[in-house]
Design a protein around this motif. Sequence first.
Motif, PDB file in Angstrom:
ATOM      1  N   LEU A   1       0.847  -1.187   0.000  1.00  0.00           N
ATOM      2  CA  LEU A   1       0.000   0.000   0.000  1.00  0.00           C
ATOM      3  C   LEU A   1       0.887   1.244   0.000  1.00  0.00           C
ATOM      4  CD1 LEU A   1      -2.635  -1.122   2.670  1.00  0.00           C
ATOM      5  CD2 LEU A   1      -2.915  -1.099   0.192  1.00  0.00           C
ATOM      6  N   PRO A   2       0.438   2.352  -0.627  1.00  0.00           N
ATOM      7  CA  PRO A   2      -0.854   2.536  -1.294  1.00  0.00           C
ATOM      8  C   PRO A   2      -0.923   1.776  -2.617  1.00  0.00           C
ATOM      9  CG  PRO A   2       0.508   4.469  -1.615  1.00  0.00           C
ATOM     10  CD  PRO A   2       1.256   3.582  -0.664  1.00  0.00           C
TER      11      PRO A   2
ATOM     12  N   HIS B   1      -5.237   3.252   0.772  1.00  0.00           N
ATOM     13  CA  HIS B   1      -4.176   3.793   1.618  1.00  0.00           C
ATOM     14  C   HIS B   1      -4.301   3.218   3.024  1.00  0.00           C
ATOM     15  CE1 HIS B   1      -2.522   7.041  -0.957  1.00  0.00           C
ATOM     16  NE2 HIS B   1      -3.742   7.083  -1.461  1.00  0.00           N
TER      17      HIS B   1
ATOM     18  N   ILE C   1      -7.546   0.563   6.307  1.00  0.00           N
ATOM     19  CA  ILE C   1      -7.288   0.768   4.879  1.00  0.00           C
ATOM     20  C   ILE C   1      -8.455   1.567   4.297  1.00  0.00           C
ATOM     21  CG2 ILE C   1      -6.995  -0.353   2.639  1.00  0.00           C
ATOM     22  CD1 ILE C   1      -5.786  -2.746   4.127  1.00  0.00           C
TER      23      ILE C   1
END
Length: 454
Positions: free
Chosen positions: A324-325, A338, A442
């Motif tokens: 991530l991202p 994210h 997230i």
Amino acid sequence: MPSFTDRVLTHISENHLFTRADRLLLAVSGGVDSMVMAHLLHANGFNISLIHVNYQLRGSESDADEEFVHNWALAQDAKLWTKRVDLTQERRNGESIQMVARRVRRRYFEEILDEYNYDYLLTGHQLNDQLETLLINLIRGTGIRGFASLKASNGKYRRPLLSELSDDVVSYANETGLVWREDSSNSSDKYLRNKIRHHLSPLLFELGMTRQSLVNTNRHLQLARRLFEDQVGELKHQLIRTVENHTYLKLPVHRSMQEQLDLVQELLGEYPFVREQYRQVLANTSLSLEEGGWLLSKQGELLLLQKMPTNVSLTNASETITTLPARISSAGIEYQLHLVDRPDNLTSSDVQYLSPAACGYDVNQPRCSIQVTPRHTGEKLQPLGMFGQQKTVKKVLQELGIPPQLRSALSFLRNSEGHILALPGFLITHAGQVRSTDVKVISITLKKKMPDSN
């Protein structure tokens, strides 16, 4: 007092409608208005051709109209374009005969205009037509465009008789010995326009309305319409952004539903959706509607119109997100994932939140395992809040209002065991919900958010 001809020529000149150097295509039915228009312009040295549509609605009468126009054009050595149409074959669901006739003739007119390089298309509308249209729209309910719908100049369309009353048009025809055709349907009160023409308009003139008062009213209404459209243009610039195949309208949040609907309908008039569809989507953030190749949905304070892929039946390729991202695509809309601090409010309409633990996120690596795949036939999921109860994915997509042709282009987020965690932009499942022990979450947000207007 200026003659009829002088008034018409002044109207043409002052409104910059056309010149004698222009190639003019005149829509001529054979009725008095269009015949007077053709006669006057031909007599004053304008370069004219004629175009006539035979709708075949009145049998031999319609054929006689076509023959009459043909003979007049031949006598004046003027080019004539003609077309016969069967309106029953052209008619769409819900269309009146008048609507389909208007659509068919406009299409034909514009084909000839473009293919043979005419400068303008002229129609024989006069002041009484303007008055009748205003009254019809008033009866049905309208805004400034309905009050000022007939303009002397509108794109390539021109109306050289719009400064004159029908009585003066007929007087010109009689004085010049001009012959014309009478449409027998005009004598019937079956249609609203005819009722207004036969009963209401004469009463208004009896009460003191004049040609000049109508001309003045039309001028003021056209000015009001131009000012209104200038303001609409400013609002479009402020509130609408287009990125590739996506159009975003930023909704004014402090307006009533009725005001929002009025604004949306005005600003998005070129799109295929109707008022009721906009109302449904504004009232239900989980609903999306498809119409005319566009998908309409609401995400937070944004109304989103997405041009649907030309082949949405193609299945998305599967992929696995490990860091991530990240970015993903679902039905042509891109989202960003994210890792963020857990917010106090997990119910934002702009953002979805997913549990890192559900995605196998390892803070020490840091890595995760999120599978991005299309739907699987017959599978089920457990929507958030439905404890122990599952629904088929098909049923969930139906409830969300996602069109069938778009469903195979959707991307689902899954854990390493294949359980559905989220459908980006629409829902989080029980398996993907944020847990009480999650410090980080997230976030799933639209990648293509509306840019700042500054």
